[in-house]
Write a protein that holds these residues in place. Sequence first.
Motif, PDB file in Angstrom:
ATOM      1  N   UNK A 130       3.299   6.082   4.436  1.00 46.86           N
ATOM      2  CA  UNK A 130       2.858   7.393   3.945  1.00 46.86           C
ATOM      3  C   UNK A 130       4.051   8.191   3.423  1.00 46.86           C
ATOM      4  N   UNK A 131       5.172   8.132   4.147  1.00 49.37           N
ATOM      5  CA  UNK A 131       6.371   8.851   3.712  1.00 49.37           C
ATOM      6  C   UNK A 131       6.860   8.354   2.362  1.00 49.37           C
ATOM      7  N   UNK A 132       6.598   7.086   2.059  1.00 52.70           N
ATOM      8  CA  UNK A 132       6.991   6.513   0.772  1.00 52.70           C
ATOM      9  C   UNK A 132       5.957   6.774  -0.323  1.00 52.70           C
ATOM     10  N   UNK A 133       4.871   7.478   0.022  1.00 48.26           N
ATOM     11  CA  UNK A 133       3.824   7.758  -0.952  1.00 48.26           C
ATOM     12  C   UNK A 133       2.818   6.638  -1.119  1.00 48.26           C
ATOM     13  N   UNK A 134       2.885   5.609  -0.282  1.00 50.78           N
ATOM     14  CA  UNK A 134       1.966   4.466  -0.363  1.00 50.78           C
ATOM     15  C   UNK A 134       0.785   4.737   0.582  1.00 50.78           C
ATOM     16  N   UNK A 135      -0.006   5.759   0.237  1.00 47.49           N
ATOM     17  CA  UNK A 135      -0.996   6.279   1.178  1.00 47.49           C
ATOM     18  C   UNK A 135      -2.146   5.308   1.431  1.00 47.49           C
ATOM     19  N   UNK A 136      -2.581   4.575   0.416  1.00 47.05           N
ATOM     20  CA  UNK A 136      -3.675   3.622   0.631  1.00 47.05           C
ATOM     21  C   UNK A 136      -3.259   2.550   1.639  1.00 47.05           C
ATOM     22  N   UNK A 137      -2.025   2.049   1.497  1.00 46.93           N
ATOM     23  CA  UNK A 137      -1.511   1.087   2.465  1.00 46.93           C
ATOM     24  C   UNK A 137      -1.351   1.745   3.832  1.00 46.93           C
ATOM     25  N   UNK A 138      -0.955   3.019   3.833  1.00 42.59           N
ATOM     26  CA  UNK A 138      -0.816   3.735   5.090  1.00 42.59           C
ATOM     27  C   UNK A 138      -2.128   3.842   5.840  1.00 42.59           C
ATOM     28  N   UNK A 139      -3.211   4.151   5.117  1.00 47.15           N
ATOM     29  CA  UNK A 139      -4.539   4.221   5.746  1.00 47.15           C
ATOM     30  C   UNK A 139      -4.890   2.881   6.372  1.00 47.15           C
TER      31      UNK A 139
END
Length: 346
Positions: A188-197
Amino acid sequence: MAYVERARRTGGVTDYPRAERALRTSLRLRPGGNADALEGLTALAVARRDFRAAERWGEEAVRVAPGRWTSYALLIDAYDGLGRYKAARATRDRMLAVDSGPAARARAARVSWDQGRVRTRRRRSRTRRQPRPRRRARRPRGRRGGYGPGNWPGSGDAEQSLRYCEAGGSASAAGEPEAGACRARALVALGRTAEGVRAYRAALARRPSAEVALRLGELYESLGRPRETRKQWGVVRALVARSAAAGVDESLVLGTLEADHGDPAEAVRVLRAEWERQPGLRVADALGWALHRAGRDGEALRFARRATDRARGGEVRSGLRVSPGVIERAVGLEAAGRRHLEERGG
């Protein structure tokens, strides 16, 4: 101890009452010099966030067996949870005098990290295989003093944090129990929110955790997904209730949920009671934020400053919910507030 470890790895909190029965039976059968049972009861109390009990059992454990470094490590956790940071540092030094191996040094480095001594921590934990970070990632800006919705993995490079989290998850067959959530925060911190979810969901499937469920809910909210957000708050409350039935203190999670997504006045009540029991930095931070959300900025400022007081171990702890600068500006201390926000990159 097997019950405690299984609960730690799987999130099966119903193992904690089983562990307590077994450990107390051990003490009854061998009441004198039973360092194993004393250390086990300390570990159990730490896992339940009952730091008063952990302090009591941990001090007895190191008295009975002063040569066991693992008992000192648990006692450090107890002191940290009670806000006794001088005692935690003294216990760290005693631990290193008993054992200076890699595991003990890593635990000592975490004391330095938690208490704001980043340079010390890096010096103690650095090895030839751990190069110095080449750059610092820009922190995502969010409503809690510029840190985003509870998803920043800590000071340093988010990409490097991701590598460490993934290494922790693959270090053994079971992996470290927190590695999945750690990986999600870094993504999420890297902006990869879909992967974060997806990473948060996978972490919760492997190990139910009210805190991780709360982070996922906050991520849904930041992504504008209201139905999933509301459903996630129900998951958080169910996990908090389940933990409470097993003797686990989830006041921090419940207080945070109420402060941001429920009744801030109820959050203040819950967290003030927790502060009276266990006045650690995380509690001061959460209570300061809850008071701010409840519109009581005069009181909030005292706790926000306490949570970031360098002399008492604060200032650079990761995951702070709000900078004192936010509250200082709210009460009209514009210059001080601006200075604090600039210092924290907000």
